[in-house]
Design an enzyme around this catalytic site. Sequence first.
Site, PDB file in Angstrom:
ATOM      1  N   THR A   1       0.856  -1.188   0.000  1.00  0.00           N
ATOM      2  CA  THR A   1       0.000   0.000   0.000  1.00  0.00           C
ATOM      3  C   THR A   1       0.895   1.243   0.000  1.00  0.00           C
ATOM      4  OG1 THR A   1      -0.210  -0.123   2.394  1.00  0.00           O
ATOM      5  CG2 THR A   1      -1.937  -1.198   1.086  1.00  0.00           C
TER       6      THR A   1
ATOM      7  N   THR B   1       1.634   4.412   1.631  1.00  0.00           N
ATOM      8  CA  THR B   1       2.490   4.894   2.722  1.00  0.00           C
ATOM      9  C   THR B   1       3.353   3.775   3.274  1.00  0.00           C
ATOM     10  OG1 THR B   1       0.913   6.626   3.286  1.00  0.00           O
ATOM     11  CG2 THR B   1       2.506   6.023   4.992  1.00  0.00           C
ATOM     12  N   CYS B   2       2.794   2.588   3.359  1.00  0.00           N
ATOM     13  CA  CYS B   2       3.524   1.438   3.899  1.00  0.00           C
ATOM     14  C   CYS B   2       4.743   1.113   3.045  1.00  0.00           C
ATOM     15  CB  CYS B   2       2.604   0.220   3.971  1.00  0.00           C
ATOM     16  SG  CYS B   2       1.062   0.531   4.869  1.00  0.00           S
ATOM     17  N   SER B   3       4.596   1.186   1.718  1.00  0.00           N
ATOM     18  CA  SER B   3       5.674   0.846   0.800  1.00  0.00           C
ATOM     19  C   SER B   3       6.645   1.986   0.538  1.00  0.00           C
ATOM     20  CB  SER B   3       5.101   0.385  -0.546  1.00  0.00           C
ATOM     21  OG  SER B   3       4.526  -0.888  -0.410  1.00  0.00           O
TER      22      SER B   3
ATOM     23  N   LEU C   1       7.878   0.786   5.854  1.00  0.00           N
ATOM     24  CA  LEU C   1       8.847  -0.307   5.780  1.00  0.00           C
ATOM     25  C   LEU C   1      10.231   0.187   5.361  1.00  0.00           C
ATOM     26  CD1 LEU C   1       9.692  -3.267   5.965  1.00  0.00           C
ATOM     27  CD2 LEU C   1       8.723  -3.596   3.662  1.00  0.00           C
TER      28      LEU C   1
END
Length: 160
Positions: A46, A48-50, A54
């Site tokens: 997703t 923001t996550c990517s 992370l």
Amino acid sequence: MAIQVGDTIPSVKLKHLTDNGMQEVDTADLFKGKKVVLFSVPGAFTPTCSAKHLPGFVEQAEALKAKGVEEIVCTAVNDPFVMRAWGEKHNVAGKVFMLPDGNAALATALGLTMDASGHGLGTRGQRFAIVVDDGKVTHVAVEKPGQFEVSSAEAVIAAV
């Protein structure tokens, strides 16, 4: 009720994909006897996550280890295959342990689920970072919906 400082990390059995196939991971064992940062993202791959969450922990892994963190664990309500592929894409080997929470069992046990049904994602884990020392929670940072501030690698470094 959401997990708080002073609580013990719950024992939850999850499945993790290794080169030797599917392996069971007990969270009580994973956090026992060491200082661990656990961070959760709403979903692998997703935005923001990517783009931020992370990668920030991958980039800051050495800085966290310099502060006594022995393991960095990323969890998301995704299956083991997706978590492995996402980890490979972000070169996490030796830096971040990818812990799938496919049924939201860990997020539920922590009291940190969210309903993302409006986006077609069902039950997910909230975005958060928790510091655990020998199974005991020493720091909890849960993001407000749509935010990315208190659970970033930099915020965790400042907190440990």
